[in-house]
Design a protein around this motif. Sequence first.
Motif, PDB file in Angstrom:
ATOM      1  N   ARG A   1      10.493  -2.219  -5.344  1.00 58.42           N
ATOM      2  CA  ARG A   1       9.722  -2.338  -6.574  1.00 58.42           C
ATOM      3  C   ARG A   1       8.300  -2.368  -6.064  1.00 58.42           C
ATOM      4  NH1 ARG A   1      10.173  -5.568 -12.221  1.00 58.42           N
ATOM      5  NH2 ARG A   1       8.283  -4.937 -12.797  1.00 58.42           N
ATOM      6  N   LEU A   2       8.046  -2.897  -5.019  1.00 59.60           N
ATOM      7  CA  LEU A   2       6.638  -3.225  -4.177  1.00 59.60           C
ATOM      8  C   LEU A   2       6.388  -1.705  -3.666  1.00 59.60           C
ATOM      9  CD1 LEU A   2       7.242  -6.726  -2.510  1.00 59.60           C
ATOM     10  CD2 LEU A   2       5.314  -6.089  -3.738  1.00 59.60           C
ATOM     11  N   VAL A   3       7.058  -1.033  -3.025  1.00 65.87           N
ATOM     12  CA  VAL A   3       6.791   0.137  -2.731  1.00 65.87           C
ATOM     13  C   VAL A   3       6.684   1.152  -3.776  1.00 65.87           C
ATOM     14  CG1 VAL A   3       7.467   2.002  -1.172  1.00 65.87           C
ATOM     15  CG2 VAL A   3       7.914  -0.376  -0.433  1.00 65.87           C
ATOM     16  N   ASP A   4       7.443   1.126  -4.714  1.00 67.93           N
ATOM     17  CA  ASP A   4       7.155   2.150  -5.615  1.00 67.93           C
ATOM     18  C   ASP A   4       5.965   2.005  -6.620  1.00 67.93           C
ATOM     19  OD1 ASP A   4       9.954   3.167  -5.059  1.00 67.93           O
ATOM     20  OD2 ASP A   4      10.833   2.029  -6.624  1.00 67.93           O
ATOM     21  N   ASN A   5       5.471   0.859  -6.406  1.00 66.94           N
ATOM     22  CA  ASN A   5       4.264   0.682  -7.318  1.00 66.94           C
ATOM     23  C   ASN A   5       2.827   0.669  -6.155  1.00 66.94           C
ATOM     24  OD1 ASN A   5       5.157   0.267 -10.246  1.00 66.94           O
ATOM     25  ND2 ASN A   5       6.482  -1.257  -8.911  1.00 66.94           N
TER      26      ASN A   5
ATOM     27  N   GLU B   1      -2.612   4.081  -6.974  1.00 69.05           N
ATOM     28  CA  GLU B   1      -3.649   4.891  -6.025  1.00 69.05           C
ATOM     29  C   GLU B   1      -4.505   3.490  -5.487  1.00 69.05           C
ATOM     30  OE1 GLU B   1      -5.251   5.556 -10.098  1.00 69.05           O
ATOM     31  OE2 GLU B   1      -3.433   6.061  -9.009  1.00 69.05           O
ATOM     32  N   MET B   2      -4.460   2.520  -6.327  1.00 65.32           N
ATOM     33  CA  MET B   2      -5.264   1.280  -5.990  1.00 65.32           C
ATOM     34  C   MET B   2      -4.667   0.076  -5.419  1.00 65.32           C
ATOM     35  SD  MET B   2      -8.509   1.388  -8.520  1.00 65.32           S
ATOM     36  CE  MET B   2      -7.721   0.783 -10.003  1.00 65.32           C
TER      37      MET B   2
ATOM     38  N   GLY C   1     -10.428  -3.182   5.083  1.00 64.38           N
ATOM     39  CA  GLY C   1     -10.676  -1.859   5.124  1.00 64.38           C
ATOM     40  C   GLY C   1      -9.901  -1.183   3.690  1.00 64.38           C
ATOM     41  N   LEU C   2      -8.872  -1.537   3.418  1.00 62.23           N
ATOM     42  CA  LEU C   2      -8.373  -1.352   2.168  1.00 62.23           C
ATOM     43  C   LEU C   2      -9.312  -1.373   1.058  1.00 62.23           C
ATOM     44  CD1 LEU C   2      -4.741  -1.931   2.741  1.00 62.23           C
ATOM     45  CD2 LEU C   2      -5.553   0.218   2.685  1.00 62.23           C
TER      46      LEU C   2
ATOM     47  N   TYR D   1      -9.009  -0.292  -2.856  1.00 68.46           N
ATOM     48  CA  TYR D   1      -7.761  -0.859  -3.064  1.00 68.46           C
ATOM     49  C   TYR D   1      -8.248  -2.065  -3.971  1.00 68.46           C
ATOM     50  CZ  TYR D   1      -4.992   2.297  -0.949  1.00 68.46           C
ATOM     51  OH  TYR D   1      -4.115   3.610  -0.586  1.00 68.46           O
ATOM     52  N   ARG D   2      -7.476  -2.316  -5.106  1.00 73.07           N
ATOM     53  CA  ARG D   2      -7.995  -3.731  -5.857  1.00 73.07           C
ATOM     54  C   ARG D   2      -6.741  -4.567  -6.128  1.00 73.07           C
ATOM     55  NH1 ARG D   2     -11.542  -2.682  -3.424  1.00 73.07           N
ATOM     56  NH2 ARG D   2     -13.826  -2.208  -4.485  1.00 73.07           N
ATOM     57  N   TYR D   3      -5.514  -3.882  -5.940  1.00 72.37           N
ATOM     58  CA  TYR D   3      -4.325  -4.828  -6.172  1.00 72.37           C
ATOM     59  C   TYR D   3      -3.317  -4.847  -5.022  1.00 72.37           C
ATOM     60  CZ  TYR D   3      -5.826  -3.334 -10.746  1.00 72.37           C
ATOM     61  OH  TYR D   3      -6.613  -3.064 -11.968  1.00 72.37           O
ATOM     62  N   PHE D   4      -3.059  -5.827  -4.901  1.00 68.23           N
ATOM     63  CA  PHE D   4      -2.104  -6.336  -3.528  1.00 68.23           C
ATOM     64  C   PHE D   4      -0.919  -6.770  -4.018  1.00 68.23           C
ATOM     65  CE2 PHE D   4      -6.398  -5.812  -2.191  1.00 68.23           C
ATOM     66  CZ  PHE D   4      -6.482  -4.959  -1.244  1.00 68.23           C
TER      67      PHE D   4
END
Length: 155
Positions: free
Chosen positions: A118-122, A3-4, A32-33, A38-41
């Motif tokens: 994998r990017l999307v799933d997480n 969620e982050m 904005g995120l 949001y903390r992880y990119f």
Amino acid sequence: MREMTACFTGHRSIPLMQRGTVRKKLEKTVRGLIGKGYRYFGAGGALGFDTMAADVILRLRNEFPDIKLILVLPCKTQADRWSEKDRKIYEKQKAAADKVIYVSETYYNGCMLVRNRRLVDNSSVCVAYLTHAGGGTAYTVRYAEKSGVPVISIA
């Protein structure tokens, strides 16, 4: 953590005249995120938009030291055929990333798609630079939409 977490997907080629505008939209979107928690990119380490996104995160990390860049790479040989200039940028981003994940040790047909999934799933949101309906970026956007992951388009 999902969620982050936000991920990026975009074309390898961004027209020179549009790069400044795309970068500004990208930075505004990321800010904005961050404001929403949001903390992880996550970025895939490809040329073009992925490289731009990683650069924006690394620069914003000076202002927001609690944000993290996670590179999810398709294979260890991803940059072997790139120009020396592009490989230097890639290696610099890998060294500065908070985490580097390899989908595979070596290249195989489909490892890029596995990386994108994998990017999307997480992630709980996907930031996209999509200007045409074909290729890996379009696939990733469709995958995100089918998976219920909202897509923020900056194209």
